[in-house]
Design an enzyme around this catalytic site. Structure first.
Site, PDB file in Angstrom:
ATOM      1  N   HIS A  19      -1.624   0.990   7.309  1.00  0.00           N
ATOM      2  CA  HIS A  19      -2.078   1.187   5.926  1.00  0.00           C
ATOM      3  C   HIS A  19      -1.758   2.610   5.489  1.00  0.00           C
ATOM      4  CE1 HIS A  19      -4.159   0.014   2.371  1.00  0.00           C
ATOM      5  NE2 HIS A  19      -5.209   0.789   2.550  1.00  0.00           N
TER       6      HIS A  19
ATOM      7  N   ASN B 277      -8.326   4.659  -1.613  1.00  0.00           N
ATOM      8  CA  ASN B 277      -7.746   3.404  -1.153  1.00  0.00           C
ATOM      9  C   ASN B 277      -7.167   2.633  -2.340  1.00  0.00           C
ATOM     10  OD1 ASN B 277      -7.023   1.443   0.671  1.00  0.00           O
ATOM     11  ND2 ASN B 277      -9.102   0.915   1.296  1.00  0.00           N
TER      12      ASN B 277
ATOM     13  N   CYS C 139       0.832  -1.213   0.000  1.00  0.00           N
ATOM     14  CA  CYS C 139       0.000   0.000   0.000  1.00  0.00           C
ATOM     15  C   CYS C 139       0.861   1.254   0.000  1.00  0.00           C
ATOM     16  CB  CYS C 139      -0.934   0.002   1.197  1.00  0.00           C
ATOM     17  SG  CYS C 139      -0.089  -0.053   2.797  1.00  0.00           S
TER      18      CYS C 139
END
Length: 372
Positions: A305, A326, A44
């Site tokens: 994250h 995201n 990520c």
């Protein structure tokens, strides 16, 4: 009796209001590239930071470019391996990383477009690094154990070979829109200057307006962060978005009150409402600097994250939310809002570990206090 009925009526009205479904109005919506999926990888940090750089290229040049996420992953793993070996295994090694790892890689290795380096091989459509990560870690642990009693320099070539097999050989030159580039000349074309980006956090273990190494597991490269009061960190996000700069975000998404499927992240005042608040408005907790610090130090807030802040919305009560991109794809059975999650300000104040912004996005007083 009248007083009782009046009280019951007020209570009933408040209960209905509390359960009112979210209705969002866009305030700011900055341009970015489409939502994509990081697949079965822990990358990520590269997907979000690359999305952030894509928006920066749009801001700087007006040109949307699909950059390669895997080029930075491919070039970061050798540095992570070097760190692990030189520290004799007494450090973090895994798939995780932070925004400055991408910036460091960009400075060393330049940028390339997705079409020049996808990190996928023929027939592959999604990323899965589980096997590769396990193989790399097993190799590195063997080198640290040093069964030959004298560590040779062959380990570096071995790591490179594994990366070649699983992600692909590095690219040194390529053609983009009819022109020949190297990764460094392509970087120059995008007008990205890695030195122009700063990491901002807000914790009390270091003096405000100082620069310190934030001790979190994924900070394997010992990156430094500027420390500011919580209100100033939030003001920096707001100022950036108001001026047309998007913001890179490191945050905690392990909370039950974060839901990509519902598309919201909130901090209800009453924990009994944690699940119900994913579908409807409930009062939220006031987040102070001290409460934020306590939650960080007791491991309730963790860095797990990285995402990309691209806008601001308000609900029907006027409460501010941040539009956060995201990297879990756009499958409507798994995510809402086309792959975006709307963070309430309370959630951002509590669960944002750090942000990365262009130094031109800083409020004037903050920039002055940081000597930037």
């Amino acid at each position: 009796m009248k007083h009782f009925l009046l009280f019951f009526g007020i209570l009933f009205t408040l209960n209905l209001t509390a359960q009112e479904a979210y209705k969002f109005t866009t305030v700011t919506d900055l341009e970015t590239t489409p939502v994509i999926s990081q697949g079965a990888t822990g990358t990520c940090w590269s997907f979000s930071s690359t999305s952030f750089l894509e928006s920066e290229i749009i801001r700087l040049t007006g040109k949307p470019i699909d950059l390669s996420e895997m080029y930075q992953v491919r070039n970061t793993y050798p540095a992570k391996a070097e760190n692990y070996i030189m520290r004799q295994g007494r450090t973090q090694f895994g798939e995780g990383g932070l925004a400055h790892d991408v910036m460091n890689s960009v400075e060393r290795n330049g940028l390339v477009p997705e079409e020049a380096f996808s990190g996928l091989f023929f027939g592959e459509t999604t990323y899965n690094h589980a096997e590769m990560a396990a193989v790399l870690e097993a190799m590195l642990k063997t080198y640290v154990d040093n069964p030959g009693r004298k560590l040779s320099k062959k380990w570096r070539a071995s790591i490179e070979s594994i990366l070649d097999i699983y992600i692909g050989k590095n690219v040194n030159s390529f053609t983009f829109e009819g022109k020949q580039y190297t990764p460094q000349t392509f970087l120059a074309m995008t007008k990205i200057q890695p030195a122009d980006y700063v990491n901002i956090t807000s914790f009390t273990q270091a003096p405000f307006y100082s620069k310190f190494i934030l001790d979190i597991p994924d900070n394997w490269s010992n990156g430094s962060f500027y420390n500011v009061p919580l209100d100033e960190m939030i003001a920096t996000i707001d100022n950036a978005l108001d001026k047309g700069f998007t913001v890179e975000l490191d945050c905690d998404v392990s909370e039950r009150t974060f839901s990509s499927k519902d598309g919201v992240a909130i901090i209800p005042e009453n924990a009994d409402n944690n699940v119900k608040a994913l579908q409807g408005i409930y009062p939220e907790k006031k987040i102070t600097q001290d409460y934020r610090q306590d939650e960080f130090e007791n491991y309730e807030t963790t860095d797990d994250h990285l995402m990309h802040i691209t806008g601001i919305l308000r609900d029907q009560n006027g409460t501010k939310y941040y539009k956060v991109k995201n990297s879990w794809g756009t499958d409507e059975t798994r995510v809402a809002n086309g792959g975006y999650v709307y963070f309430s300000e309370a959630y951002m104040r509590l669960k944002a570990i750090s942000i990365t912004v262009h130094k031109g996005a800083l409020p004037k007083n903050t920039a002055k206090n940081l000597s930037l």
